[in-house]
Design an enzyme around this catalytic site. Sequence first.
Site, PDB file in Angstrom:
ATOM      1  N   THR A 118      21.216  31.387 -37.843  1.00 12.27           N
ATOM      2  CA  THR A 118      21.692  31.238 -39.230  1.00 12.27           C
ATOM      3  C   THR A 118      22.768  32.257 -39.600  1.00 12.27           C
ATOM      4  O   THR A 118      22.776  33.379 -39.068  1.00 12.27           O
ATOM      5  CB  THR A 118      20.496  31.396 -40.202  1.00 12.27           C
ATOM      6  OG1 THR A 118      20.993  31.537 -41.530  1.00 12.27           O
ATOM      7  CG2 THR A 118      19.668  32.629 -39.896  1.00 12.27           C
ATOM      8  N   TYR A 142      14.352  36.776 -43.610  1.00 11.94           N
ATOM      9  CA  TYR A 142      14.644  35.534 -42.881  1.00 11.94           C
ATOM     10  C   TYR A 142      15.734  35.792 -41.842  1.00 11.94           C
ATOM     11  O   TYR A 142      15.558  35.513 -40.645  1.00 11.94           O
ATOM     12  CB  TYR A 142      15.074  34.449 -43.880  1.00 11.94           C
ATOM     13  CG  TYR A 142      15.695  33.247 -43.240  1.00 11.94           C
ATOM     14  CD1 TYR A 142      15.022  32.524 -42.259  1.00 11.94           C
ATOM     15  CD2 TYR A 142      16.982  32.827 -43.593  1.00 11.94           C
ATOM     16  CE1 TYR A 142      15.614  31.421 -41.664  1.00 11.94           C
ATOM     17  CE2 TYR A 142      17.572  31.728 -43.012  1.00 11.94           C
ATOM     18  CZ  TYR A 142      16.882  31.030 -42.038  1.00 11.94           C
ATOM     19  OH  TYR A 142      17.467  29.951 -41.447  1.00 11.94           O
TER      20      TYR A 142
END
Length: 328
Positions: A118, A142
């Site tokens: 990501t 995250y």
Amino acid sequence: MAERILVTGGAGYIGSHACKALKNAGFIPVAFDNLSTGWSEAVRFGPFVQGDLMDRASIDAALAEWRPVAVMHFAALSLVGESMRDPGRYWRENVTGALNLIEATLAAGISRFVFSSTCATYGDQDGVILTEDTPQRPINAYGASKLAIEEMLENFAKSHGLDHVIFRYFNVAGCDPDAEIGEQHDPETHLIPLMLDAIAGRRPALTVFGSDYDTPDGTCIRDYVHVSDLAEAHVLGLRRLMNQGGSRVYCLGSGTGFSVREVIAHAGQITNSPVPIIEGGRRPGDPTRLVCGSERAKSELGWSPRRSTLDQMIADAWRWANRPGFTR
Ligand code: UDP
């Protein structure tokens, strides 16, 4: 006999679109999912195994039964806000789950691995076009958990010859153009589906998370990429692994940033409806601006995103949001 690919998170948003692209490319996608956030109705393109990455035996059993030639790893917790409230869960499930999967993959004699990473691994680097060479400095749990897995893959590549492709996604949006599958989270937290729900009257209003960022209109800027274009990139990455091996990182985005207010304006035009909004405070963990440079994926993989204009993504998501029989 078509070759099988184990797709963790195959019942989820991006994983199910990858399964469709794999099937269209002649592979058999075996969806492996614990259905914690995925939907069994989204498994339409190959077999389904209900299993959990925290349960190594369930991974071993799936690999022994289906004997895939490669593993694609999508399954993960992926919400920035949640990761700021409960970082332990992100470290435990994302990182331990990936470790279990990597070790099971190698134990089954498979040496090809495709990983969903990501742009959240970059953190807040305002003003920079983010590429594979940009240093990664995540500012939320995250992103930190995904960066840890990238490093894990590098270690296992050196020690055990695990060839891998890492894709760093920017903001994934839109839905399958045939509306067979789409974006469906419960609870939904993403900008475009929430906005379309507000337009459709299924929610009272969209809250804009922060209007005091250092951007032209004060709202965060993101690079949105169509989920079907992303799925195509996975097939290309898999072919690269199968044809030439080795390991490589690719950033996947459209190369254009849109502010939250710009996304709202485009949605208003496409749906021909005003978007009801409420001005809210910043969401912890949100970087100001994330914009991708994806030249490497285009030149090395031949990736050519075809549906990643903002209007196309909103139009596809709107068609999915209005599919017959849908109630949220
Ligand atoms: N956002 C917003 N209101 C919402 C959801 C998201 O203003 O209800 C903003 C969010 O702060 C970010 C952008 O929209 O700047 C995209 O957020 P999303 O959760 O869709 O994806 P993320 O960037 O977290 O991957």
